[in-house]
Every structure is written in C-alpha cells, then in structure tokens.
Design an enzyme around this catalytic site. Structure first.
Site, PDB file in Angstrom:
ATOM      1  N   CYS A   2       0.745  -1.241  -0.102  1.00  0.00           N
ATOM      2  CA  CYS A   2      -0.082  -0.080   0.079  1.00  0.00           C
ATOM      3  C   CYS A   2       0.732   1.173  -0.011  1.00  0.00           C
ATOM      4  O   CYS A   2       1.953   1.257   0.594  1.00  0.00           O
ATOM      5  CB  CYS A   2      -0.936   0.068   1.369  1.00  0.00           C
ATOM      6  SG  CYS A   2      -2.139  -1.292   1.517  1.00  0.00           S
ATOM      7  N   LYS A 586       6.908  -4.187  -4.359  1.00  0.00           N
ATOM      8  CA  LYS A 586       8.600  -3.643  -4.136  1.00  0.00           C
ATOM      9  C   LYS A 586       8.730  -3.706  -2.782  1.00  0.00           C
ATOM     10  O   LYS A 586       9.958  -4.036  -2.455  1.00  0.00           O
ATOM     11  CB  LYS A 586       8.465  -2.253  -5.043  1.00  0.00           C
ATOM     12  CG  LYS A 586      10.006  -1.657  -4.778  1.00  0.00           C
ATOM     13  CD  LYS A 586      10.398  -2.421  -6.001  1.00  0.00           C
ATOM     14  CE  LYS A 586      11.862  -1.917  -5.842  1.00  0.00           C
ATOM     15  NZ  LYS A 586      12.752  -2.963  -6.705  1.00  0.00           N
TER      16      LYS A 586
HETATM   17  C1  G6P Z   1      10.162  -7.942  -2.073  1.00  0.00           C
HETATM   18  C2  G6P Z   1      10.766  -7.282  -3.411  1.00  0.00           C
HETATM   19  C3  G6P Z   1      12.021  -7.922  -3.763  1.00  0.00           C
HETATM   20  C4  G6P Z   1      12.944  -7.565  -2.727  1.00  0.00           C
HETATM   21  C5  G6P Z   1      12.411  -8.155  -1.301  1.00  0.00           C
HETATM   22  C6  G6P Z   1      13.079  -7.697  -0.186  1.00  0.00           C
HETATM   23  O1  G6P Z   1       9.971  -9.156  -2.325  1.00  0.00           O
HETATM   24  O2  G6P Z   1       9.758  -7.544  -4.700  1.00  0.00           O
HETATM   25  O3  G6P Z   1      12.434  -7.289  -4.805  1.00  0.00           O
HETATM   26  O4  G6P Z   1      14.308  -8.373  -2.681  1.00  0.00           O
HETATM   27  O5  G6P Z   1      11.047  -7.448  -1.053  1.00  0.00           O
HETATM   28  O6  G6P Z   1      13.184  -6.005  -0.139  1.00  0.00           O
HETATM   29  P1  G6P Z   1      14.160  -5.290   0.727  1.00  0.00           P
HETATM   30  O7  G6P Z   1      13.605  -4.023   0.274  1.00  0.00           O
HETATM   31  O8  G6P Z   1      14.330  -5.745   1.982  1.00  0.00           O
HETATM   32  O9  G6P Z   1      15.466  -5.402  -0.192  1.00  0.00           O
END
Ligand code: G6P
Length: 591
Positions: A2, A586
């Site tokens: 969100c 994301k």
């Molecule tokens: C989500 C995103 C990934 C990312 C993961 C960890 O699953 O889609 O691309 O690697 O979160 O996020 P962070 O912000 O902790 O690296």
C-alpha cells in the site's frame, strides 16, 4: 505494498494526489482512491484498478486544500471498490488511508459492533477509523483519540486521517510502517516514501514509530506518548529519488543499464583521495567479531549469500538467514557476532521484526540499504547507503549489484586492499560491453520463453548468483525456475530434465569448470537444451554467451547482468508487465 499520500495547503491537490499515487505505484497495488474535504464534507472516490482509472473518474478540478490518497495491495479482503481506501468511519466524520496490518482488528471490530458501529468492508483498516471515531465521540479530541489508538492497536499502521470539521488539519500516525513528511513554506505533504514529494521539496521529517500529529498549511505538529516533541528535519538528494524513465521503455531496462554508473557512484562514496572511507567504528566492529550473521529477504538474501563469502575471506564464520525464518527460529551464534541486514527499501517488515529482536538484546547491526531515513537505516548501529538511486521495477536489479559492490569494498577495506578499485573499474567496462551485446541475450530469451521450467546451474559464486537469476526469471516471466548447485543435480533435480527443460549454466571459476562441463553432458544426454554462460578464459566453442574474465569474487556482478537481461527479455517477449509483475510488491511492509 500500500502507498499513502496526503497534502494540506496551497497547492494543486488533484495533481499531487494523483501523481503521488503514480509515483508510488511501483510498490504494487490493486485499487486506488482519494478523499478530500469540501464545505465540511468528506468526498471519497475509490475504485478497484489503476490510478489512471481513478483519475478518469474524479472531478477535473478539486477546490480543496486538504486530501489523502491510497494505493491498496490487498491483505484483508479481495480487491474491490468497497475494500479500497480511503475508508469512512461509520458516522462519516473521518476518512482514513492505512498501510500495514492490524493484528487485533477482529476483536476491535466486534467491540465496536457491540457499540452500534457498522462496517462496510472486509478490511482491518476500517476498524482503525471506527475506533478513532468511537474515541472522538467520547473525548471530542482527535489528538487524544490518536494517542488512544496507539495504545489499543496491535500491528503496523501508517495512517493519514481527515476529520470533516477540521479542514485545517491533516492528521497522521506512524507505527511500524513507513511514513514521511515533506515540508514547504505554504503547504505540507506526507507519503509512504520520498518519491511523490521530492519534486516539491527537499526538506523532510523521517517519522519514528509511535509518532503522530497533524499538518497545517504552514506548520507541522508532532507528538509521542501524549506529549509534543521537537522536530528533526532532514534533506534528501533529489537526483537519487526522482522517478523518471529517461526515454527507456521500462524501468527495469533503465535500472539494468544504470548498474555501471551505480558501481562507480558507490566507489566514489567509499573510496577517494586514495583511501577507503568507512566508519572506523564499523571497521573495528568487523575486526573484533568472530561471526557475521546476515538476515534478509528476496534479492537482498541472495546478495547476502555473496556477502557472506566476502566475510569468509576475512576469516569470519558466517551464516545467512531468511528474515521470516530467523524471526521465528532465531539462532544466536555467540556474543561476538555482527549482524548484517541488507534491504533495498529499509522497510521490509520481516527484516524489521528481526532487527527489533536484535536491538532488544543490544546486538550490533549493520544495515546496508538504498533508502536513507528508512526504518532500518535509522535503527541500525552502523549503516551503509547504496546510492543506487530510486529503484522502481519490482524486480530488483541495480540494488543487488549495489549491495555486492558495497560489501566487496567494505571487506577489501578491512584488508586495506585497494586493488578492488581497479577490479571494479574493469567490471564496469565489462558491464558496458554486455549492454551492447544484449541482442544475443534476446535471442536466448526467445528460445526459452515457452518453456514451462528453466534450471540455472552453477557452483560457488555461480550457484548463489543462479538463485538470483532464477528468482528474477520467475518473478517477471511466471516461468517456474530453480537455481541448483551443479553437484546437486544428480541428487534429485535431474529427474525433471527432458527436452522441454532449458538449462542455463554459469561457468566463472576455473576450479569447478570441469565439473560444470560434466553437468552439462549429464543434462544434454537427457535431451535438455543448454545455454552456457562462461568467462572468456573458460569458454568452449558453442557457449551461448561469454563475459570478460574478472576476479571470481566479482563474477556475480557480470553474470547477473546476463540474468537480468534474460528475465527482462522473456517477460517482454511474453507480453507481460515487466515492471509490475502480478501479485508482487516492491516494498513488503507486512509480515
Ligand atoms: C520484495 C521485492 C524484492 C526484494 C524483497 C526484499 O519481495 O519484490 O525485489 O528483494 O522484497 O526487499 P528489501 O527492500 O528488504 O531488499
């Protein structure tokens, strides 16, 4: 996940709310809505679907100077108009937008229903706005009501709140979900991250958990535990936060082709005047620890696997955990452990949960993140910024490369080995060469795009990189894929190999090159079509793609460029939404 926006003051409200929601859309969402106050009445527009759909259904001009907006990524209740935010309270005095999850919302909902409140949606968020209204009807004081919800709600909640009879105040509360305030002379803004606000201001307030308050057109009022608190302002660098395609068709492609620049930028931050520039206390903490434990999620977890190898070269014991696993099955490996947490967003709920557990124990935590002012950065013992610029595509690319680069520099700084700078400069040159060879990768993508399964094989660094290559492909092409260590092939995965399963093999390290060639024979003799991605000095005739030689510890930086392009082209060839794959977000701000 969100996204929240809000504004109060002298500005084009419609433009800010709609563009702000578009700037947040990379976080992932399935419905969108806005609310604003006109003549002491709250107007709400909210629909399942895109922000563009919302935009087409709201008035062309909105004569109000206070409003909130939201993109919803469904957690409680299906994506539909009713569950979309903003939610009005039962008596329609308040409207709320919420990011987070309320763990005890059922109990609160039941209590409020007994008090005569009615609910329209299946969301946990409606319980918050009704709880605020319930308190307000007793105490006639919104701030006090916000204080009280802070005592009652369990879980995470970043909220923005409108009160119909106070059009001069935009209320907010931040607890365990991201929320920032953007400050200007005659208007104030809020949003889940800086992207919607950075074109309008450079001055920010990074809210801490438990802080709440309100914004007027010209002022900000901040409280914690019922008391006013002093405000700390921060500045953010606009060039790293603007969301702009710069002529590219997709953010993912743009972000892949920024990787060489990102690596250079990181080098410039941590090495100049012929010296490394890392916090001396951090270097001391690394020198003194026996054990390094990495905790992260997704792509950051894969970068951690590479990082752990770097720390092994410093003769540290290392372990790497997935945050959502560690949170429930924590392992503490002695007092002299340094915890390293990688996170692009700095807001991933599972990682934050682990951080909170560690902080309670007083454990030293190094956070490596792309997001200055994020929850993780602010609560770290030590932090290193990635300087990768805003990453918009859901599938992370440049942040992965930035994490590996930063950790390589850090470990080489501990050895005082400045050769890493030449090595990284050469890597940048080699990466640029791959940009010009991407047509070859497109041809490979065309050959695998209709396969139901794809396997990636590698050993050592190549294996860890294979995990990321596989994640990238499945995220945006929806092809099932697995990254497998070459040696494990015959212990199971080979049962799945036949002529319909392409196998992509990475060969970067001389010491395993022969074994990998053996693996290739094994899968080819079962009919698999193989694509070998080798380093120049290890190449054989017929290899599908060859990259420059590089010291083995930096090989993931080169091979991953191939993997990122491959995933991108397969997704593109399949006509899928490259930047916003289905079901993914994301920044995963709920556990
Ligand atoms: C989500 C995103 C990934 C990312 C993961 C960890 O699953 O889609 O691309 O690697 O979160 O996020 P962070 O912000 O902790 O690296």
């Amino acid at each position: 996940m969100c996204g929240i926006v809000g504004c109060k003051g002298n500005m084009d409200l419609r433009k800010y709310l709609i563009n702000g929601l578009k700037d947040l859309d990379y976080r992932g969402y399935d419905s969108a809505g806005i609310a604003f106050i006109l003549k002491e009445k709250i107007n709400v527009y909210k629909f399942k679907g895109t922000v563009e759909n919302l935009e087409s259904k709201i008035p062309n001009h909105i004569d109000s100077d206070i409003g909130i907006g939201h993109t919803r990524w469904a957690t409680h209740g299906v994506p539909n108009d009713t569950n979309a935010h903003p939610h009005l309270s039962f008596h329609q005095h308040f409207a709320i937008v919420h990011n987070g999850v309320i763990e005890n919302y059922k109990d609160i909902k039941d209590e409020l229903i007994q008090q005569g409140f009615e609910f329209k949606s299946e969301t946990d968020s409606e319980a918050i706005v009704n709880l605020i209204e319930y308190y307000y009807l007793q105490n006639n004081d919104v701030l006090k009501s916000l204080f009280l919800i802070g005592q009652k709600l369990k879980g995470s909640f970043a909220i923005a709140l409108l009160h119909e009879s106070e059009p001069d105040k935009l209320y907010f509360y931040k607890q365990a979900s991201p929320l920032l305030i953007g400050v200007s002379n005659d208007f104030n803004l809020l949003a889940s991250d800086a992207a919607p606000m950075i074109k309008l201001t450079k001055k920010f307030i990074d809210l801490e958990d438990g802080q709440y308050g309100y914004l007027t057109s010209t002022n900000q009022f901040l409280f914690c535990n019922g008391r006013p608190i002093d405000i700390v302002y921060s500045n953010k660098e606009p060039e790293l936060l603007v969301k702009d395609l710069n002529g590219y068709p997709h953010f993912m492609l743009k972000e892949i082709e920024e990787i060489d620049i990102v690596i250079k930028r990181i080098m410039n931050h941590y090495f100049y005047e012929d010296k490394f520039h890392f916090d001396s206390k951090l270097i001391e903490a690394i020198n003194e620890c026996d054990h390094v434990t990495f905790i992260a999620c997704g792509t950051s977890y894969h970068a951690s696997l590479i990082g752990a190898r770097y720390f092994e070269s410093l003769e540290k014991n290392t372990s790497v955990f997935i945050a959502s696993e560690w949170a429930y099955y924590p392992k503490f490996l002695g007092n002299k452990t340094l915890y390293i947490m990688l996170s692009q967003s700095g807001e991933t709920a599972d990682s934050i949960r682990c951080m909170q557990m560690l902080s309670k124990l007083g454990a030293p935590i190094l956070v490596v993140t792309n997001t200055k002012g994020s929850t993780m950065e602010r609560n770290a013992t030590y932090s290193l910024l990635l300087y990768a610029g805003l990453e918009v595509a859901v599938a992370s690319t440049k942040a992965y490369s930035a994490m590996i680069t930063t950790l390589a520099l850090l470990c080489e700084a501990c050895k005082n080995n400045i050769d890493v700078i030449d090595d990284l400069n050469n890597v940048c040159k080699s990466i640029r060469k791959i940009y010009f060879q991407k047509e070859q990768i497109l041809q490979i993508a065309r050959q695998i795009k209709n396969s139901p399964d794809v396997f990636f094989l590698g050993r050592g660094y190549d294996y860890e990189m294979s995990l990321e290559a596989s994640l990238k492909l499945k995220e945006i092409s929806y092809i099932h894929s697995e990254g497998v260590p070459g040696g494990e092939l015959k212990h199971g995965p080979i049962a799945l190999i036949d002529k319909n399963v392409p196998v992509i093999v990475f060969i970067s390290d001389k010491i395993v090159a022969l074994s990998m060639r053996g693996n290739i024979k094994e899968v080819e003799s079962r009919g698999a079509k193989t694509f070998i991605i080798s380093s120049r000095s290890l190449k054989h005739e017929g290899d599908a793609f060859v990259v420059d030689d590089t010291p083995i510890y930096l090989s993931p930086l080169l091979k991953s460029i191939f993997a990122f392009y491959l995933a991108y082209f397969v997704s593109l060839e399949k006509g899928l939404n490259v930047d916003k794959p289905r079901n993914l977000a994301k920044a995963v701000t709920v556990e």
